[in-house]
Design a protein around this motif. Structure first.
Motif, PDB file in Angstrom:
ATOM      1  N   TYR A   1       9.554   4.852  -7.844  1.00 29.58           N
ATOM      2  CA  TYR A   1       9.428   5.739  -6.684  1.00 29.58           C
ATOM      3  C   TYR A   1      10.815   6.046  -6.128  1.00 29.58           C
ATOM      4  O   TYR A   1      11.776   5.304  -6.351  1.00 29.58           O
ATOM      5  CB  TYR A   1       8.555   5.113  -5.590  1.00 29.58           C
ATOM      6  N   GLY A   2      10.912   7.169  -5.431  1.00 28.88           N
ATOM      7  CA  GLY A   2      12.195   7.586  -4.869  1.00 28.88           C
ATOM      8  C   GLY A   2      12.360   9.085  -4.974  1.00 28.88           C
ATOM      9  O   GLY A   2      11.382   9.837  -4.961  1.00 28.88           O
ATOM     10  N   LEU A   3      13.592   9.542  -5.088  1.00 27.74           N
ATOM     11  CA  LEU A   3      13.897  10.964  -5.115  1.00 27.74           C
ATOM     12  C   LEU A   3      13.322  11.605  -6.369  1.00 27.74           C
ATOM     13  O   LEU A   3      13.624  11.159  -7.481  1.00 27.74           O
ATOM     14  CB  LEU A   3      15.411  11.160  -5.063  1.00 27.74           C
ATOM     15  N   PRO A   4      12.492  12.642  -6.253  1.00 30.03           N
ATOM     16  CA  PRO A   4      11.910  13.305  -7.430  1.00 30.03           C
ATOM     17  C   PRO A   4      12.986  13.782  -8.402  1.00 30.03           C
ATOM     18  O   PRO A   4      14.065  14.202  -7.987  1.00 30.03           O
ATOM     19  CB  PRO A   4      11.139  14.480  -6.833  1.00 30.03           C
ATOM     20  N   MET A   5      12.697  13.716  -9.678  1.00 23.26           N
ATOM     21  CA  MET A   5      13.558  14.080 -10.801  1.00 23.26           C
ATOM     22  C   MET A   5      14.644  13.038 -11.077  1.00 23.26           C
ATOM     23  O   MET A   5      15.290  13.081 -12.107  1.00 23.26           O
ATOM     24  CB  MET A   5      14.196  15.457 -10.610  1.00 23.26           C
ATOM     25  N   PHE A   6      14.865  12.101 -10.163  1.00 24.93           N
ATOM     26  CA  PHE A   6      15.763  10.987 -10.423  1.00 24.93           C
ATOM     27  C   PHE A   6      14.981   9.706 -10.709  1.00 24.93           C
ATOM     28  O   PHE A   6      15.549   8.716 -11.164  1.00 24.93           O
ATOM     29  CB  PHE A   6      16.716  10.775  -9.246  1.00 24.93           C
TER      30      PHE A   6
ATOM     31  N   ALA B   1       0.829  -1.209   0.000  1.00 23.67           N
ATOM     32  CA  ALA B   1       0.000   0.000   0.000  1.00 23.67           C
ATOM     33  C   ALA B   1       0.860   1.254   0.000  1.00 23.67           C
ATOM     34  O   ALA B   1       0.585   2.217  -0.729  1.00 23.67           O
ATOM     35  CB  ALA B   1      -0.923  -0.005   1.214  1.00 23.67           C
ATOM     36  N   SER B   2       1.932   1.277   0.796  1.00 25.10           N
ATOM     37  CA  SER B   2       2.767   2.471   0.875  1.00 25.10           C
ATOM     38  C   SER B   2       3.577   2.668  -0.401  1.00 25.10           C
ATOM     39  O   SER B   2       3.948   3.789  -0.740  1.00 25.10           O
ATOM     40  CB  SER B   2       3.696   2.391   2.084  1.00 25.10           C
ATOM     41  N   ALA B   3       3.861   1.580  -1.135  1.00 22.26           N
ATOM     42  CA  ALA B   3       4.568   1.715  -2.409  1.00 22.26           C
ATOM     43  C   ALA B   3       3.717   2.474  -3.420  1.00 22.26           C
ATOM     44  O   ALA B   3       4.218   3.309  -4.176  1.00 22.26           O
ATOM     45  CB  ALA B   3       4.935   0.334  -2.950  1.00 22.26           C
ATOM     46  N   LYS B   4       2.410   2.200  -3.434  1.00 26.28           N
ATOM     47  CA  LYS B   4       1.516   2.931  -4.340  1.00 26.28           C
ATOM     48  C   LYS B   4       1.486   4.415  -3.991  1.00 26.28           C
ATOM     49  O   LYS B   4       1.490   5.274  -4.874  1.00 26.28           O
ATOM     50  CB  LYS B   4       0.105   2.342  -4.259  1.00 26.28           C
ATOM     51  N   THR B   5       1.452   4.723  -2.681  1.00 25.16           N
ATOM     52  CA  THR B   5       1.482   6.125  -2.247  1.00 25.16           C
ATOM     53  C   THR B   5       2.791   6.791  -2.646  1.00 25.16           C
ATOM     54  O   THR B   5       2.814   7.940  -3.103  1.00 25.16           O
ATOM     55  CB  THR B   5       1.300   6.216  -0.718  1.00 25.16           C
ATOM     56  N   ALA B   6       3.897   6.065  -2.485  1.00 26.95           N
ATOM     57  CA  ALA B   6       5.211   6.604  -2.841  1.00 26.95           C
ATOM     58  C   ALA B   6       5.287   6.914  -4.336  1.00 26.95           C
ATOM     59  O   ALA B   6       5.843   7.929  -4.742  1.00 26.95           O
ATOM     60  CB  ALA B   6       6.305   5.613  -2.444  1.00 26.95           C
TER      61      ALA B   6
ATOM     62  N   VAL C   1       5.746  10.706  -8.738  1.00 29.93           N
ATOM     63  CA  VAL C   1       5.339  11.130 -10.079  1.00 29.93           C
ATOM     64  C   VAL C   1       4.740  12.526 -10.046  1.00 29.93           C
ATOM     65  O   VAL C   1       5.061  13.377 -10.892  1.00 29.93           O
ATOM     66  CB  VAL C   1       4.332  10.121 -10.680  1.00 29.93           C
ATOM     67  N   PHE C   2       3.889  12.809  -9.057  1.00 32.16           N
ATOM     68  CA  PHE C   2       3.248  14.125  -8.963  1.00 32.16           C
ATOM     69  C   PHE C   2       4.293  15.220  -8.784  1.00 32.16           C
ATOM     70  O   PHE C   2       4.251  16.251  -9.470  1.00 32.16           O
ATOM     71  CB  PHE C   2       2.266  14.139  -7.792  1.00 32.16           C
ATOM     72  N   THR C   3       5.246  15.013  -7.869  1.00 29.71           N
ATOM     73  CA  THR C   3       6.273  16.022  -7.622  1.00 29.71           C
ATOM     74  C   THR C   3       7.166  16.218  -8.837  1.00 29.71           C
ATOM     75  O   THR C   3       7.506  17.347  -9.199  1.00 29.71           O
ATOM     76  CB  THR C   3       7.133  15.602  -6.413  1.00 29.71           C
ATOM     77  N   THR C   4       7.534  15.114  -9.485  1.00 28.49           N
ATOM     78  CA  THR C   4       8.394  15.204 -10.669  1.00 28.49           C
ATOM     79  C   THR C   4       7.711  15.964 -11.794  1.00 28.49           C
ATOM     80  O   THR C   4       8.316  16.841 -12.428  1.00 28.49           O
ATOM     81  CB  THR C   4       8.788  13.789 -11.147  1.00 28.49           C
ATOM     82  N   VAL C   5       6.437  15.650 -12.051  1.00 31.32           N
ATOM     83  CA  VAL C   5       5.683  16.353 -13.100  1.00 31.32           C
ATOM     84  C   VAL C   5       5.563  17.831 -12.771  1.00 31.32           C
ATOM     85  O   VAL C   5       5.701  18.698 -13.649  1.00 31.32           O
ATOM     86  CB  VAL C   5       4.286  15.715 -13.274  1.00 31.32           C
TER      87      VAL C   5
END
Length: 223
Positions: free
Chosen positions: A89-94, A11-16, A21-25
């Motif tokens: 998932y992970g650090l945004p933009m990476f 469940a937390s992987a889906k949230t991550a 994706v939202f932050t990167t976009v």
């Protein structure tokens, strides 16, 4: 928010993934809008000369930079990775990122920050090259033009080429790996500094094309 917790990993992987994706976009949209604003300011202050085959030059230049900078590896060898690996998932933009790997054929590793940097470097580098050649032909800033044709890749400083060049010196190599590439923030700062230097050089080769405005003061009216 950007990494799953072991207690409820699924469940937390889906949230991550959603947060990443939202932050990167959001960052990509902001970057594009800022770039368009900078381009508009340049158009208002410079008469940008027409560059022949600009998009073709950008494409060729981008491919060369992708190979030099380590995005594309020709005939890689070593550990046999799966042919396709992706991280969501992970650090945004990476992330999200993906890797395509065919041993002794080709290797490709891409993530959003790298792609944005490649586009920025390709478009800016092609503009510098095109304006430089026009400067040579029209004898406008011939010295800057010659420099522009050979010095259009400061962004490579953050890539594989720079690491290979300084690898001959143990001190410089250690300093580069431990201090400059010690963490992700340093890597981002190096890339941004390289792009800034390239942008400054673009303004330099555009200097002969700057729009000159004169303020005309009218004499006071007499009654």
């Amino acid at each position: 928010m950007y990494y799953p917790v072991p207690i409820n990993y699924s469940a937390s992987a889906k949230t991550a993934i959603v947060f990443t994706v939202f932050t990167t976009v959001l960052i990509i949209i902001g970057t594009i809008l800022i770039s368009l604003g900078i381009y508009k300011i340049i158009r208002e202050n410079y008469v940008i000369p027409k560059i022949n085959h600009y998009w073709l030059i950008s494409l060729i230049y981008g491919i060369i930079i992708a190979i030099i900078g380590g995005m594309i590896h020709i005939a890689p060898s070593g550990f046999h990775y799966p042919h396709y690996v992706s991280f969501t998932y992970g650090l945004p933009m990476f992330v999200p990122n993906f890797m395509i790997y065919y041993s002794r054929i080709i290797g490709l590793y891409m993530y959003p920050l790298q792609l944005l940097s490649l586009v920025a470097v390709s478009l800016t580098g092609a503009a510098i090259m095109g304006i430089s050649f026009k400067g040579i032909r029209s004898r406008k800033k011939s010295v800057a033009s010659i420099l522009g044709t050979v010095g259009v890749c400061p962004a490579c400083a953050a890539g594989t080429l720079f690491g290979f060049v300084i690898g001959a010196s143990p001190f410089l190599s250690s300093f580069y790996l431990n201090v400059l590439y010690g963490n992700t923030l340093d890597e981002v700062l190096i890339s941004m500094l390289s792009l800034l230097l390239m942008f400054i050089f673009l303004l330099y080769v555009l200097k002969p094309y700057k729009i000159k405005t004169k303020i005309i003061r009218s004499a006071p009216l007499k009654n």
